[in-house]
Each structure stands twice: as C-alpha cells, then as structure tokens.
Design an enzyme around this catalytic site. Structure first.
Site, PDB file in Angstrom:
ATOM      1  N   CYS A  53       0.846  -1.191   0.000  1.00  0.00           N
ATOM      2  CA  CYS A  53       0.000   0.000   0.000  1.00  0.00           C
ATOM      3  C   CYS A  53       0.888   1.249   0.000  1.00  0.00           C
ATOM      4  CB  CYS A  53      -0.909   0.009   1.221  1.00  0.00           C
ATOM      5  SG  CYS A  53      -2.081   1.397   1.220  1.00  0.00           S
ATOM      6  N   CYS A  91      -6.296  -0.023   6.833  1.00  0.00           N
ATOM      7  CA  CYS A  91      -6.027   0.586   5.514  1.00  0.00           C
ATOM      8  C   CYS A  91      -7.178   1.521   5.102  1.00  0.00           C
ATOM      9  CB  CYS A  91      -5.858  -0.516   4.475  1.00  0.00           C
ATOM     10  SG  CYS A  91      -5.463   0.103   2.821  1.00  0.00           S
ATOM     11  N   ARG A 135       2.962   4.787   6.369  1.00  0.00           N
ATOM     12  CA  ARG A 135       3.355   4.067   7.584  1.00  0.00           C
ATOM     13  C   ARG A 135       3.822   2.640   7.324  1.00  0.00           C
ATOM     14  NH1 ARG A 135      -2.398   5.139  10.216  1.00  0.00           N
ATOM     15  NH2 ARG A 135      -2.865   4.577   8.049  1.00  0.00           N
ATOM     16  N   ASP A 178       0.460   3.761   1.687  1.00  0.00           N
ATOM     17  CA  ASP A 178       0.429   4.349   3.027  1.00  0.00           C
ATOM     18  C   ASP A 178       1.835   4.609   3.572  1.00  0.00           C
ATOM     19  OD1 ASP A 178       0.203   4.504   5.987  1.00  0.00           O
ATOM     20  OD2 ASP A 178      -1.906   4.054   5.609  1.00  0.00           O
TER      21      ASP A 178
HETATM   22 CO    CO Z   1      -3.489   1.288   2.962  1.00  0.00          CO
END
Ligand code: CO
Length: 210
Positions: A42, A101, A46, A44
């Site tokens: 992903c 997510c 993090r 993302d």
């Molecule tokens: Co995500």
C-alpha cells in the site's frame, strides 16, 4: 531549515554514514540490482517495505498503490511485475496489505470520492464476494481487518491469473507468492496466504499454451 530541506540534509548524512560502514556499497549497487523479492504494498506512508523488513537498498523491488491491488488492466503494475519476474528473476512476490487501511475503509462506505471510486471498486467486488462472512463480524474494525486479509488473498489470485506468473511457474518453478498483512499497532507482519510456484488454480484462468 524547511521540512523538505531536512530531507536533503538527512540524505547527505545517510550517504556519508553508509559509505563509512561499507565503502564499496554505492559502487556495487550502481553496477546492478539483484533483488530476490518483489513487494506490492500500500502507498500508506506508515508501511515502508524496506524498513519493516529490515532490508537494504538492492534487496526489494517495490511497487505501491492504494490498498496494494493487482489490477489486470494496470499497465504500471504489469510492467513492474514483468520486469521483476522475467528480467530480475525474483524468487518471491509479496503482496502486503495493512490493518487499518484507508483504501479498504473507503471501499466499505457508500461515499463518493471522485476518481478514486474507479480504483476502490476493485475492493468493493471482493467485499461482495465475501459479504456474508464480513458482515457477520461484530465491529467495524473487525470487518475492515477481515476485508484487508481477503483483499490480499484476492490479489495473490490475481497474480496467479497472469500469464507472466503462470509462464514463470511452468518454466522456472518460481516465484512463490505470499500474502501478508502488516499491523500498524504492533509493527508485526502476519502471513495470511501463500501460493507455491505451480500451485493449482481454477482452470478457468489457466493458460495451456505458455
Ligand atoms: Co493502505
């Protein structure tokens, strides 16, 4: 120093330190890359592939998008996959989602998000396939987390459906496919599914002339 300038100064410090630890590091890596792993994760911020797996530059080939999807019309993903499998000859392809997510959460709402709708519709399709199981869970968090796991599993199937993977399985018995989910709350990766090279799949998706 502004925020972005800090990144540049961090970079200088990192390069200096890396050179001190291993003077041949940059020269060696500039010559070639031989990663054993393709990571599909992903976007993302993090979930940085190398940091959470303790790997160094040169060890993981990375593709990231919202909710780590393998979409069969995504020329970007397919190009990365083809290059990783056919040229770099990676031994493992990892699809790594993460609990909490935002892409998965968004797909479970009825909210209109603009162009992202088209992307997360792929996740809604997975929700529909497993609606009974997901809706039987009591909390929203559990429902999101379960769809996160099922999404990773579906993306592993999507990889196996490609002629790129099927051809490599047939001729070189690699790569192995791994579905993982990373926990934002504890930093631990949970393996959720696996397909060894050559695993059986639904014949509907199997090519017999590769
Ligand atoms: Co995500």
């Amino acid at each position: 120093m502004s925020a972005y300038e800090k990144l540049l100064s961090n970079n200088k410090a990192w390069a200096r330190q890396q050179n001190e630890i291993d003077p041949g590091f940059f020269k060696r890596l500039a010559g070639q890359q031989e990663p054993d792993f393709l990571w599909i994760g992903c976007s993302d911020s993090r979930v940085p592939a190398d940091k959470i797996t303790g790997t160094d530059p040169g060890e993981i080939f990375v593709h990231r998008n919202i909710a780590n999807l393998v979409v069969n019309t995504d020329i970007n993903l397919l190009s990365v996959l083809q290059y990783a499998v056919e040229v770099l000859k990676v031994k493992h392809v990892i699809v790594c989602g993460h609990y909490g997510c935002g892409g998965i959460k968004a797909a479970m709402t009825q909210h209109h998000f603009g162009i992202i709708n088209q992307w997360i519709k792929n996740i809604k399709d997975i929700y529909r396939l497993h609606r009974e199981e997901i809706d039987s869970l009591l909390t929203e968090k559990d429902r999101v987390n379960r769809l996160t796991e099922l999404n990773v599993q579906e993306q592993i199937f999507n990889l196996a459906k490609t002629s790129i993977i099927q051809s490599a399985w047939k001729h070189e018995q690699r790569p192995h496919l791994h579905g993982w989910v990373y926990g934002l709350e504890d930093g631990i990766i949970k393996p959720v599914c696996e397909m060894e090279a050559g695993s059986a799949m639904d014949p509907i998706y199997e090519y017999d002339n590769l």
